[in-house]
Design an enzyme around this catalytic site. Structure first.
Site, PDB file in Angstrom:
ATOM      1  N   ALA A 223      45.456  64.699  50.132  1.00 50.83           N
ATOM      2  CA  ALA A 223      45.677  63.614  49.270  1.00 50.83           C
ATOM      3  C   ALA A 223      45.403  62.217  50.343  1.00 50.83           C
ATOM      4  O   ALA A 223      44.437  61.608  50.072  1.00 50.83           O
ATOM      5  CB  ALA A 223      47.034  63.148  48.731  1.00 50.83           C
TER       6      ALA A 223
ATOM      7  N   GLY B  32      42.913  78.447  45.268  1.00 49.25           N
ATOM      8  CA  GLY B  32      41.488  77.574  45.073  1.00 49.25           C
ATOM      9  C   GLY B  32      41.866  76.066  44.440  1.00 49.25           C
ATOM     10  O   GLY B  32      43.007  75.899  44.286  1.00 49.25           O
TER      11      GLY B  32
ATOM     12  N   GLU C 105      43.097  82.499  37.541  1.00 50.54           N
ATOM     13  CA  GLU C 105      44.454  82.474  37.881  1.00 50.54           C
ATOM     14  C   GLU C 105      45.423  82.625  36.786  1.00 50.54           C
ATOM     15  O   GLU C 105      44.983  82.152  35.511  1.00 50.54           O
ATOM     16  CB  GLU C 105      44.740  81.718  39.052  1.00 50.54           C
ATOM     17  CG  GLU C 105      44.305  81.795  40.257  1.00 50.54           C
ATOM     18  CD  GLU C 105      44.668  80.936  41.321  1.00 50.54           C
ATOM     19  OE1 GLU C 105      44.925  81.265  42.645  1.00 50.54           O
ATOM     20  OE2 GLU C 105      44.906  79.545  41.010  1.00 50.54           O
TER      21      GLU C 105
ATOM     22  N   ASP D 102      60.011  63.782  53.051  1.00 54.79           N
ATOM     23  CA  ASP D 102      60.144  62.351  53.975  1.00 54.79           C
ATOM     24  C   ASP D 102      59.653  61.349  52.909  1.00 54.79           C
ATOM     25  O   ASP D 102      60.405  60.337  52.855  1.00 54.79           O
ATOM     26  CB  ASP D 102      59.435  62.311  55.217  1.00 54.79           C
ATOM     27  CG  ASP D 102      59.589  63.307  56.273  1.00 54.79           C
ATOM     28  OD1 ASP D 102      60.813  64.235  56.109  1.00 54.79           O
ATOM     29  OD2 ASP D 102      58.959  63.438  57.396  1.00 54.79           O
TER      30      ASP D 102
ATOM     31  N   HIS E 255      57.527  80.565  43.779  1.00 52.45           N
ATOM     32  CA  HIS E 255      56.414  81.703  43.877  1.00 52.45           C
ATOM     33  C   HIS E 255      57.108  83.078  43.750  1.00 52.45           C
ATOM     34  O   HIS E 255      57.952  83.395  44.433  1.00 52.45           O
ATOM     35  CB  HIS E 255      55.568  81.360  44.723  1.00 52.45           C
ATOM     36  CG  HIS E 255      54.382  82.106  44.509  1.00 52.45           C
ATOM     37  ND1 HIS E 255      54.038  83.429  44.459  1.00 52.45           N
ATOM     38  CD2 HIS E 255      53.214  81.737  44.448  1.00 52.45           C
ATOM     39  CE1 HIS E 255      52.772  83.927  44.188  1.00 52.45           C
ATOM     40  NE2 HIS E 255      52.295  82.836  44.058  1.00 52.45           N
TER      41      HIS E 255
ATOM     42  N   ARG F  37      54.158  82.214  36.134  1.00 50.22           N
ATOM     43  CA  ARG F  37      55.100  82.280  37.418  1.00 50.22           C
ATOM     44  C   ARG F  37      56.459  82.285  37.060  1.00 50.22           C
ATOM     45  O   ARG F  37      57.201  83.070  37.865  1.00 50.22           O
ATOM     46  CB  ARG F  37      54.621  81.091  38.475  1.00 50.22           C
ATOM     47  CG  ARG F  37      53.458  81.503  39.254  1.00 50.22           C
ATOM     48  CD  ARG F  37      53.351  80.446  40.308  1.00 50.22           C
ATOM     49  NE  ARG F  37      51.771  80.704  40.711  1.00 50.22           N
ATOM     50  CZ  ARG F  37      51.304  79.864  41.378  1.00 50.22           C
ATOM     51  NH1 ARG F  37      51.600  78.688  42.001  1.00 50.22           N
ATOM     52  NH2 ARG F  37      49.986  80.148  42.104  1.00 50.22           N
TER      53      ARG F  37
ATOM     54  N   HIS G  49      58.080  77.007  46.262  1.00 44.46           N
ATOM     55  CA  HIS G  49      56.615  76.943  46.486  1.00 44.46           C
ATOM     56  C   HIS G  49      55.955  75.470  46.092  1.00 44.46           C
ATOM     57  O   HIS G  49      55.252  75.089  46.858  1.00 44.46           O
ATOM     58  CB  HIS G  49      56.125  78.004  45.606  1.00 44.46           C
ATOM     59  CG  HIS G  49      54.375  77.931  45.704  1.00 44.46           C
ATOM     60  ND1 HIS G  49      53.899  78.255  46.957  1.00 44.46           N
ATOM     61  CD2 HIS G  49      53.441  77.906  44.656  1.00 44.46           C
ATOM     62  CE1 HIS G  49      52.399  78.194  46.881  1.00 44.46           C
ATOM     63  NE2 HIS G  49      52.003  78.066  45.629  1.00 44.46           N
TER      64      HIS G  49
ATOM     65  N   ARG H 165      53.984  73.556  37.190  1.00 47.18           N
ATOM     66  CA  ARG H 165      52.390  73.535  37.642  1.00 47.18           C
ATOM     67  C   ARG H 165      51.481  74.411  37.224  1.00 47.18           C
ATOM     68  O   ARG H 165      51.968  75.595  37.355  1.00 47.18           O
ATOM     69  CB  ARG H 165      52.237  73.159  39.169  1.00 47.18           C
ATOM     70  CG  ARG H 165      50.878  72.888  39.538  1.00 47.18           C
ATOM     71  CD  ARG H 165      51.036  73.114  41.109  1.00 47.18           C
ATOM     72  NE  ARG H 165      51.431  74.238  41.548  1.00 47.18           N
ATOM     73  CZ  ARG H 165      50.634  74.812  42.592  1.00 47.18           C
ATOM     74  NH1 ARG H 165      49.616  74.593  43.061  1.00 47.18           N
ATOM     75  NH2 ARG H 165      51.161  76.059  43.088  1.00 47.18           N
TER      76      ARG H 165
HETATM   77  C1  LIG Z   1      51.145  78.793  50.743  1.00 47.17           C
HETATM   78  C2  LIG Z   1      50.574  77.771  49.732  1.00 47.17           C
HETATM   79  C3  LIG Z   1      49.494  78.169  49.049  1.00 47.17           C
HETATM   80  C4  LIG Z   1      48.900  77.006  48.152  1.00 47.17           C
HETATM   81  N1  LIG Z   1      48.157  77.411  47.430  1.00 47.17           N
HETATM   82  C5  LIG Z   1      47.462  76.704  46.354  1.00 47.17           C
HETATM   83  C6  LIG Z   1      46.081  76.834  45.658  1.00 47.17           C
HETATM   84  O1  LIG Z   1      45.570  77.929  45.737  1.00 47.17           O
HETATM   85  N2  LIG Z   1      45.601  75.804  44.881  1.00 47.17           N
HETATM   86  C7  LIG Z   1      46.344  74.453  44.858  1.00 47.17           C
HETATM   87  O2  LIG Z   1      45.954  73.495  44.041  1.00 47.17           O
HETATM   88  N3  LIG Z   1      47.576  74.231  45.510  1.00 47.17           N
HETATM   89  C8  LIG Z   1      48.037  75.272  46.215  1.00 47.17           C
HETATM   90  N4  LIG Z   1      49.003  74.957  46.815  1.00 47.17           N
HETATM   91  C9  LIG Z   1      49.782  73.537  46.837  1.00 47.17           C
HETATM   92  C10 LIG Z   1      48.903  72.544  47.746  1.00 47.17           C
HETATM   93  O3  LIG Z   1      48.413  73.250  48.659  1.00 47.17           O
HETATM   94  C11 LIG Z   1      49.874  71.313  47.910  1.00 47.17           C
HETATM   95  O4  LIG Z   1      50.268  70.913  46.659  1.00 47.17           O
HETATM   96  C12 LIG Z   1      48.805  70.084  48.374  1.00 47.17           C
HETATM   97  O5  LIG Z   1      47.906  70.863  49.589  1.00 47.17           O
HETATM   98  C13 LIG Z   1      49.498  69.139  48.710  1.00 47.17           C
HETATM   99  O6  LIG Z   1      48.624  68.172  49.578  1.00 47.17           O
HETATM  100  P1  LIG Z   1      49.027  66.760  50.009  1.00 47.17           P
HETATM  101  O7  LIG Z   1      47.983  66.149  50.477  1.00 47.17           O
HETATM  102  O8  LIG Z   1      50.015  66.132  48.749  1.00 47.17           O
HETATM  103  O9  LIG Z   1      50.324  67.044  51.187  1.00 47.17           O
HETATM  104  P2  LIG Z   1      50.132  68.008  52.613  1.00 47.17           P
HETATM  105  O10 LIG Z   1      48.957  68.844  52.662  1.00 47.17           O
HETATM  106  O11 LIG Z   1      51.474  68.841  52.605  1.00 47.17           O
HETATM  107  O12 LIG Z   1      50.036  66.919  53.608  1.00 47.17           O
HETATM  108  C14 LIG Z   1      51.270  66.302  53.820  1.00 47.17           C
HETATM  109  C15 LIG Z   1      51.100  65.187  55.065  1.00 47.17           C
HETATM  110  O13 LIG Z   1      51.882  64.405  55.325  1.00 47.17           O
HETATM  111  C16 LIG Z   1      52.517  64.608  56.698  1.00 47.17           C
HETATM  112  N5  LIG Z   1      54.048  63.970  56.733  1.00 47.17           N
HETATM  113  C17 LIG Z   1      54.913  64.486  56.105  1.00 47.17           C
HETATM  114  N6  LIG Z   1      56.031  63.654  56.430  1.00 47.17           N
HETATM  115  C18 LIG Z   1      55.507  62.604  57.040  1.00 47.17           C
HETATM  116  C19 LIG Z   1      56.072  61.758  57.869  1.00 47.17           C
HETATM  117  N7  LIG Z   1      57.385  61.111  57.498  1.00 47.17           N
HETATM  118  N8  LIG Z   1      55.574  60.775  58.622  1.00 47.17           N
HETATM  119  C20 LIG Z   1      54.045  60.956  58.769  1.00 47.17           C
HETATM  120  N9  LIG Z   1      53.501  62.010  58.254  1.00 47.17           N
HETATM  121  C21 LIG Z   1      54.212  62.828  57.443  1.00 47.17           C
HETATM  122  C22 LIG Z   1      52.415  66.045  57.047  1.00 47.17           C
HETATM  123  O14 LIG Z   1      52.540  66.002  58.579  1.00 47.17           O
HETATM  124  C23 LIG Z   1      50.941  66.068  56.303  1.00 47.17           C
HETATM  125  O15 LIG Z   1      49.898  65.792  57.214  1.00 47.17           O
HETATM  126  C24 LIG Z   1      49.758  75.824  48.037  1.00 47.17           C
HETATM  127  C25 LIG Z   1      50.788  75.484  48.707  1.00 47.17           C
HETATM  128  C26 LIG Z   1      51.277  76.558  49.869  1.00 47.17           C
HETATM  129  C27 LIG Z   1      52.185  76.142  50.563  1.00 47.17           C
END
Ligand SMILES: Cc1cc2nc3c(=O)[nH]c(=O)nc-3n(C[C@H](O)[C@H](O)[C@H](O)COP(=O)(O)OP(=O)(O)OC[C@H]3O[C@@H](n4cnc5c(N)ncnc54)[C@H](O)[C@@H]3O)c2cc1C
Length: 560
Positions: free
Chosen positions: A39, A73, A138, A238, A259, A308, A369, A404
């Site tokens: 994001a 994916g 999936e 956070d 999960h 799930r 999860h 989800r």
């Molecule tokens: C094991 C696993 C497998 C998954 N498989 C899939 C999949 O196959 N397909 C799918 O669509 N989704 C999957 N998901 C879910 C998906 O990965 C997440 O929902 C998605 O990556 C979230 O992206 P994001 O950018 O919102 O957050 P994140 O990628 O979690 O990034 C959050 C960021 O915020 C930072 N941060 C947090 N708090 C603070 C703070 N206070 N100050 C500064 N920085 C902060 C963190 O360090 C990190 O950089 C999976 C999740 C997991 C854990």
């Protein structure tokens, strides 16, 4: 309908800011993005051509976050036999009657273009022999629409490509080891920046503030609120806690996806646990109860490939009936070649942990999860406070409803990042002086974290009831708060964990039905009258919850 929920004490954990109102340094930019997962980084890239000073602050190294761990994916209607309407239908079914259809339509129609943007950026998705994107299926998807990379290493490849593009761009500033603490607001209530604690960035050491009229929370999920989770250690909720403390509307936190097949590593294992993707069941692995008997075929027509929530509940019941801490996943029928080609990451990780899935059963149990709820946003990622956006897992856009659909979350981060960039292209909210942070700062000792996590896993897990939820909430409310001279990253994060746990437990207790990802043992039926979102916000030190219909909000303050 408006219910005042029994609140934390005035000045209690939700109402207390994390830090005294005197940052040691200030910096200014136009758009500050908190978090560097799919994001945050994709928004930085979408916004780079708008002529703004864009800063990404992230609390660990830039690549750390859930995105890096994604296995299966990213879902999008890219196949000629597929369509956005089909993707919409599957998403609505998974969401168990609680999705906002307008938000889902945005997701599925913009999804294919957003995935193509990732490809253009250099993401190396797996391809067919003919050179097309290799698309798989999936649980819950009735078409082949999951693009993947490196077999089961999709997230790592996406992060590689995004980080590379951000690092190649001199107009995007990234601060690593920068923990955002709280939102700064002006006299009108609009958000004007964040306070943060930075480690080892030259002059920017210690507590400071970044002032910006547009603040984007992209902080990911809340997995560390529970004792066992698939989420990495940065997922302490956070952004949700910061938004809640500032009075933003939070929605649907009770819908936590568990999960069903997470490796069980013993009673003392805490924090992030290894996930065994459902694609392994897709290739033929079966679930066995603690006595070694297969139990899914009698429970759902899709057996191990049921949604799930169905599998998680069945696994919990099988564990409970046998008084055992885990069930077994039997993937021996896949054979060594399939394990090696399709699941190299899971295979290597299992072997590191002493389990060879080619010849042995894998012990598994459900674990937290994914957070379907979060900071409530409109169709453009705008939160209820002017100047504040939320994107990715921290947000509740309404696309996931009560559960989800697999592989929709990476897509959500991408699509809504692009939409936020579209709003920013029209101009920034007005820049004003931030006011001093109201309230008395307070934090929890880091030692409280395992207590909160255990209380949440015991009381607000897959199976829950009024009594179990109330017990968890009471335990968390009783934890002593303090403001030590030198609060640590761990204590700040622990406070955030407790804030999110408090709101999650309030919403879980208030929803008197079973729906989607959880099972209320005292209210086992799904009720039509509960086809509503729960929206909670802090008002004068108390949590107030409204129930709202299934459309995305239109915040009036944003249109003034
Ligand atoms: C094991 C696993 C497998 C998954 N498989 C899939 C999949 O196959 N397909 C799918 O669509 N989704 C999957 N998901 C879910 C998906 O990965 C997440 O929902 C998605 O990556 C979230 O992206 P994001 O950018 O919102 O957050 P994140 O990628 O979690 O990034 C959050 C960021 O915020 C930072 N941060 C947090 N708090 C603070 C703070 N206070 N100050 C500064 N920085 C902060 C963190 O360090 C990190 O950089 C999976 C999740 C997991 C854990």
């Amino acid at each position: 309908m408006s219910i005042p929920v029994p609140a934390p004490q005035p000045g209690g954990i939700v109402a207390a800011p994390l830090l005294a109102p005197t940052p040691g340094w200030y910096e200014e930019c136009d758009v500050v993005i908190v978090g560097s997962g799919i994001a945050g980084l994709s928004l930085a890239l979408y916004a780079r051509n708008l002529g703004y000073r864009v800063m990404v602050v992230t609390k660990a190294r830039v690549e750390q976050g859930s995105t890096q761990w994604a296995q299966g994916g990213i879902a999008a209607a890219l196949d000629e036999d597929d369509s956005p309407d089909d993707h919409l239908r599957d998403t609505l079914i998974a969401g168990a009657g609680l999705c906002d259809e307008d938000a889902v339509r945005v997701l599925v129609t913009q999804g294919p273009g957003a995935v193509r943007d990732l490809v253009e950026l250099g993401t190396r998705f797996d391809r067919t022999a003919g050179g097309d994107l290799a698309l798989t299926r999936e649980g819950g998807h009735l078409r082949d629409r999951i693009a993947h990379a490196g077999g089961d290493a999709t997230g790592a490849e996406i992060v590689r490509a995004l980080v590379q593009a951000v690092q190649d761009d001199n107009d995007i500033t990234v601060y690593e080891q920068a923990l955002a603490l709280d939102l700064l607001r002006d006299a009108t209530g609009a958000v004007q920046g964040v306070t943060l604690h930075v480690m080892g960035q030259g002059q920017r050491d210690g507590v400071g503030a970044v002032l910006a009229p547009a603040v984007v929370l992209a902080t990911g999920g809340l997995g560390q609120v529970f004792a066992a989770t698939t989420n990495p250690k940065v997922a302490t909720g956070d952004g949700m806690a910061m938004a809640a403390r500032a009075g933003a509307v939070m929605a649907d936190l009770e819908f936590v996806q568990f999960h069903p097949t997470v490796m069980w590593l013993g009673p003392s294992a805490r924090g992030q646990q290894p996930l065994v993707s459902e694609a392994v069941r897709g290739e033929g692995a079966i679930l066995l109860d603690p006595h070694g008997r297969r139990f899914m075929p009698g429970l759902h027509p899709l057996a191990e490939l049921a949604p799930r929530d169905v599998v998680s509940k069945a696994v919990m019941r099988a564990m409970r009936e046998a008084g055992a801490p885990n069930v077994w996943l039997d993937g021996r029928s896949l054979g060594a070649d399939v394990w090696q080609e399709r699941f190299p990451t899971i295979l290597a990780r299992s072997r590191e942990l002493g389990i060879d899935p080619v010849t042995q059963l894998i012990p598994v149990a459900p674990a937290q999860h994914y957070a379907s709820g979060g900071v409530r946003t409109d169709l453009f990622g705008r939160a209820s406070l002017k100047g504040l956006f939320a994107c990715g897992e921290v947000a509740c856009t309404g696309v996931h409803g009560a559960n989800r659909l697999a592989s929709n979350s990476l897509l959500e981060g991408l699509v809504f990042a692009e939409r936020i960039a579209g709003v920013l292209a029209e101009g920034l909210p007005p820049r004003r002086e931030p006011s001093a942070q109201p309230g008395t700062p307070s934090v929890l000792d880091a030692a409280a974290r395992p207590l909160v996590q255990q209380a949440m896993s015991d009381g607000v897990g897959v199976l829950r009831s009024a009594a179990s939820v109330a017990a968890a909430a009471a335990e968390i409310a009783a934890l002593p708060q303090q403001f030590p001279a030198q609060p640590s990253t761990e204590s700040w994060e622990t406070s955030n964990v407790a804030v999110v746990a408090t709101i999650l437990a309030h919403q879980a207790g208030a929803r008197l039905e079973t729906r989607g990802s959880h099972w209320r043992e005292d209210y086992p039926d799904t009720e039509d009258s509960w086809r509503l979102h729960q929206q909670t916000r802090l008002v004068d030190g108390r949590l107030v919850t409204d129930h709202t219909p299934l459309t995305t909000p239109q915040w009036e303050a944003w249109n003034e």
